[in-house]
Design an enzyme around this catalytic site. Structure first.
Site, mmCIF file in Angstrom:
data_model
loop_
_atom_site.group_PDB
_atom_site.id
_atom_site.type_symbol
_atom_site.label_atom_id
_atom_site.label_comp_id
_atom_site.label_asym_id
_atom_site.label_seq_id
_atom_site.Cartn_x
_atom_site.Cartn_y
_atom_site.Cartn_z
ATOM 1 N N HIS A 1 26.941 -18.332 -2.376
ATOM 2 C CA HIS A 1 25.762 -17.530 -1.617
ATOM 3 C C HIS A 1 24.345 -18.576 -1.084
ATOM 4 O O HIS A 1 24.551 -19.432 -1.640
ATOM 5 C CB HIS A 1 25.325 -16.541 -2.245
ATOM 6 C CG HIS A 1 24.336 -16.768 -3.520
ATOM 7 N ND1 HIS A 1 24.808 -16.766 -4.933
ATOM 8 C CD2 HIS A 1 23.260 -16.968 -3.780
ATOM 9 C CE1 HIS A 1 23.929 -17.001 -5.761
ATOM 10 N NE2 HIS A 1 22.876 -17.212 -4.789
HETATM 11 P P1 TYD Z 1 25.779 -13.556 -9.533
HETATM 12 O O1 TYD Z 1 24.948 -13.184 -8.150
HETATM 13 O O2 TYD Z 1 27.261 -13.106 -9.426
HETATM 14 O O3 TYD Z 1 25.374 -14.770 -9.972
HETATM 15 P P2 TYD Z 1 25.742 -16.020 -9.525
HETATM 16 O O4 TYD Z 1 25.263 -16.296 -8.089
HETATM 17 O O5 TYD Z 1 25.368 -16.908 -10.447
HETATM 18 O O6 TYD Z 1 27.450 -16.292 -9.217
HETATM 19 O O7 TYD Z 1 25.208 -12.447 -10.640
HETATM 20 C C1 TYD Z 1 25.856 -12.106 -11.822
HETATM 21 C C2 TYD Z 1 25.295 -10.541 -12.058
HETATM 22 O O8 TYD Z 1 24.038 -10.571 -12.322
HETATM 23 C C3 TYD Z 1 25.346 -9.306 -10.895
HETATM 24 O O9 TYD Z 1 25.648 -8.395 -11.328
HETATM 25 C C4 TYD Z 1 23.990 -9.286 -10.323
HETATM 26 C C5 TYD Z 1 22.971 -9.746 -11.526
HETATM 27 N N1 TYD Z 1 21.559 -10.475 -11.275
HETATM 28 C C6 TYD Z 1 20.462 -9.594 -11.941
HETATM 29 O O10 TYD Z 1 20.612 -8.544 -12.080
HETATM 30 N N2 TYD Z 1 19.547 -10.292 -11.757
HETATM 31 C C7 TYD Z 1 19.545 -11.607 -11.262
HETATM 32 O O11 TYD Z 1 18.132 -11.886 -11.046
HETATM 33 C C8 TYD Z 1 20.512 -12.233 -10.722
HETATM 34 C C9 TYD Z 1 20.357 -13.814 -10.519
HETATM 35 C C10 TYD Z 1 21.761 -11.589 -11.001
#
Ligand code: TYD
Length: 134
Positions: free
Chosen positions: A49
């Site tokens: 992303h």
């Molecule tokens: P995700 O966006 O999939 O992580 P990455 O970009 O590392 O692949 O995030 C995993 C899960 O955590 C998703 O359900 C969103 C949640 N999350 C939060 O609640 N708070 C945060 O600050 C972050 C970064 C993720």
């Protein structure tokens, strides 16, 4: 590309090392959120992303991992394996993280609370936005 490594001062002595992170001093923004990734399974690639506004700084506290960073024009791969170094990532940079060592603890400081609206999760959409912006 709108990224940079920030070298932190390490206060080392015969007991070991200590690094201090302070907003608007060695961290170039107000710290609104801290999160960390650990116990990442072998072979996992995550991220995929970019952000519309968010600025972040990543520090590997233990172990190592690689980042793929892409501003729509160039792509670079970086290894993070030094807890005295931070990787600052501006908005509109596509990122993927991979090659996590088993012991990797990747901490991320962010200048805003979590907001799904700030995410661009579709690579083609990301490319369109950045190319139209040039
Ligand atoms: P995700 O966006 O999939 O992580 P990455 O970009 O590392 O692949 O995030 C995993 C899960 O955590 C998703 O359900 C969103 C949640 N999350 C939060 O609640 N708070 C945060 O600050 C972050 C970064 C993720």
């Amino acid at each position: 590309m709108n990224i940079k490594f920030i070298q932190f001062q390490s206060h080392g002595d015969n007991r070991g090392s200590l690094v201090s992170l302070e907003q608007n001093k060695n961290i170039p923004f107000d710290i609104k959120r801290v999160y960390y990734l650990f116990s990442t399974k072998n072979g996992v690639r995550r991220g995929f992303h970019a952000h519309k506004k968010l600025k972040q700084l990543a520090v590997v506290l233990k172990g190592s991992c690689r980042f793929l960073l892409d501003d729509g024009i160039e792509k670079i791969e970086l290894l993070l394996d030094n807890p005295s170094q931070g990787l600052y990532i501006e908005s509109f940079i596509w990122r993927e993280m991979f090659d996590f060592s088993e012991d990797c603890v990747l901490m991320v400081l962010a200048d805003s609370i979590y907001d799904e609206e700030d995410y661009i999760r579709d690579y083609e959409e990301f490319k369109k936005i950045v190319i139209n912006d040039i």
